[in-house]
Design a protein around this motif. Sequence first.
Motif, PDB file in Angstrom:
ATOM      1  N   VAL A   1      -1.286   0.636  14.065  1.00 20.23           N
ATOM      2  CA  VAL A   1      -2.394   0.994  14.956  1.00 20.23           C
ATOM      3  C   VAL A   1      -3.282   2.028  14.279  1.00 20.23           C
ATOM      4  O   VAL A   1      -4.516   1.914  14.282  1.00 20.23           O
ATOM      5  N   ILE A   2      -2.677   3.048  13.684  1.00 21.56           N
ATOM      6  CA  ILE A   2      -3.448   4.098  13.016  1.00 21.56           C
ATOM      7  C   ILE A   2      -4.168   3.531  11.789  1.00 21.56           C
ATOM      8  O   ILE A   2      -5.346   3.792  11.576  1.00 21.56           O
ATOM      9  N   LEU A   3      -3.463   2.736  10.985  1.00 22.40           N
ATOM     10  CA  LEU A   3      -4.064   2.166   9.774  1.00 22.40           C
ATOM     11  C   LEU A   3      -5.231   1.244  10.093  1.00 22.40           C
ATOM     12  O   LEU A   3      -6.203   1.184   9.345  1.00 22.40           O
ATOM     13  N   ASN A   4      -5.159   0.536  11.198  1.00 21.98           N
ATOM     14  CA  ASN A   4      -6.213  -0.411  11.557  1.00 21.98           C
ATOM     15  C   ASN A   4      -7.294   0.183  12.449  1.00 21.98           C
ATOM     16  O   ASN A   4      -8.277  -0.489  12.752  1.00 21.98           O
TER      17      ASN A   4
ATOM     18  N   ASP B   1       0.830   7.005  -7.743  1.00 21.30           N
ATOM     19  CA  ASP B   1       1.042   5.660  -8.295  1.00 21.30           C
ATOM     20  C   ASP B   1       2.200   4.967  -7.587  1.00 21.30           C
ATOM     21  O   ASP B   1       2.096   3.800  -7.198  1.00 21.30           O
ATOM     22  N   GLU B   2       3.304   5.696  -7.430  1.00 22.21           N
ATOM     23  CA  GLU B   2       4.471   5.148  -6.737  1.00 22.21           C
ATOM     24  C   GLU B   2       4.102   4.758  -5.304  1.00 22.21           C
ATOM     25  O   GLU B   2       4.468   3.678  -4.819  1.00 22.21           O
ATOM     26  N   GLY B   3       3.363   5.627  -4.637  1.00 25.36           N
ATOM     27  CA  GLY B   3       2.955   5.363  -3.253  1.00 25.36           C
ATOM     28  C   GLY B   3       2.051   4.146  -3.130  1.00 25.36           C
ATOM     29  O   GLY B   3       2.239   3.311  -2.237  1.00 25.36           O
ATOM     30  N   PHE B   4       1.072   4.030  -4.033  1.00 25.79           N
ATOM     31  CA  PHE B   4       0.177   2.870  -3.994  1.00 25.79           C
ATOM     32  C   PHE B   4       0.934   1.582  -4.302  1.00 25.79           C
ATOM     33  O   PHE B   4       0.679   0.542  -3.692  1.00 25.79           O
TER      34      PHE B   4
ATOM     35  N   GLN C   1      -8.365   2.626   1.819  1.00 27.92           N
ATOM     36  CA  GLN C   1      -7.951   3.625   2.801  1.00 27.92           C
ATOM     37  C   GLN C   1      -6.600   3.269   3.417  1.00 27.92           C
ATOM     38  O   GLN C   1      -5.746   4.126   3.595  1.00 27.92           O
ATOM     39  N   LYS C   2      -6.409   1.992   3.722  1.00 28.43           N
ATOM     40  CA  LYS C   2      -5.125   1.563   4.299  1.00 28.43           C
ATOM     41  C   LYS C   2      -3.990   1.759   3.302  1.00 28.43           C
ATOM     42  O   LYS C   2      -2.886   2.152   3.678  1.00 28.43           O
TER      43      LYS C   2
ATOM     44  N   MET D   1       0.784   4.680   2.206  1.00 30.74           N
ATOM     45  CA  MET D   1       1.914   5.187   1.422  1.00 30.74           C
ATOM     46  C   MET D   1       2.780   6.133   2.244  1.00 30.74           C
ATOM     47  O   MET D   1       3.940   6.351   1.929  1.00 30.74           O
ATOM     48  N   TRP D   2       2.216   6.677   3.314  1.00 30.79           N
ATOM     49  CA  TRP D   2       2.975   7.574   4.184  1.00 30.79           C
ATOM     50  C   TRP D   2       3.404   6.897   5.490  1.00 30.79           C
ATOM     51  O   TRP D   2       4.475   7.193   6.000  1.00 30.79           O
ATOM     52  N   ILE D   3       2.552   6.014   6.055  1.00 32.68           N
ATOM     53  CA  ILE D   3       2.880   5.458   7.380  1.00 32.68           C
ATOM     54  C   ILE D   3       2.841   3.930   7.418  1.00 32.68           C
ATOM     55  O   ILE D   3       2.899   3.345   8.491  1.00 32.68           O
ATOM     56  N   GLY D   4       2.748   3.290   6.273  1.00 34.16           N
ATOM     57  CA  GLY D   4       2.680   1.828   6.233  1.00 34.16           C
ATOM     58  C   GLY D   4       4.043   1.164   6.354  1.00 34.16           C
ATOM     59  O   GLY D   4       5.067   1.820   6.585  1.00 34.16           O
TER      60      GLY D   4
END
Length: 187
Positions: free
Chosen positions: A68-71, A97-100, A162-163, A168-171
């Motif tokens: 919901v937040i990402l979209n 890099d790891e997060g992406f 942006q998504k 990387m934190w909330i996906g």
Amino acid sequence: MKKITLLIFTMILLVSADVELLDVDYKSREKFLNEDYVLNGAGIRDKFIFDIYTIGLYVKEKSTSGSVILNSDANKYVRIVIVSRLVTAERFSDGLDEGFEKSTGGNIDPIKDEIELVRKGFGSDFEKGDEFIVFLGKTGETTIYKKGRKPYVIPSKNKVFQKALLGMWIGKNPILNGLKDELLGTD
């Protein structure tokens, strides 16, 4: 009836309370760029036994759903405070890099240019106590603020970027599931 009223009041206080992590305060409500935001959640990014940084997620409306937040087309931002002297620009970039990689499922090609720009946006000098605000504008533009430095704008209108950044934190595949839970208030 009194017990129910007391329970509801206590729950409201817990949901809207300020958060302190490793001597870093995250206010439950903030004003940024003349707009009001609410703290969705805050947590600590650690690696092995070391605390690296604290992070707070500010949104227009709280949600326990990462998608919901990402979209959401609303403005949002994360506030990151470096809490370790061990953090260097190179190590932070490696973490990005790891997060992406995780947030995109390894498909970074569509956002390669933006990833390079975000590295530049964080800069090459890190010290314990450095604070960054990564503002994700509803237009798709991303801006990185660091105290004492001119804001760094990533002019891309690429919502995919942006998504991936916030993802990387909330996906679906975050760098740390526990941190995701803290940012979404589900821990």
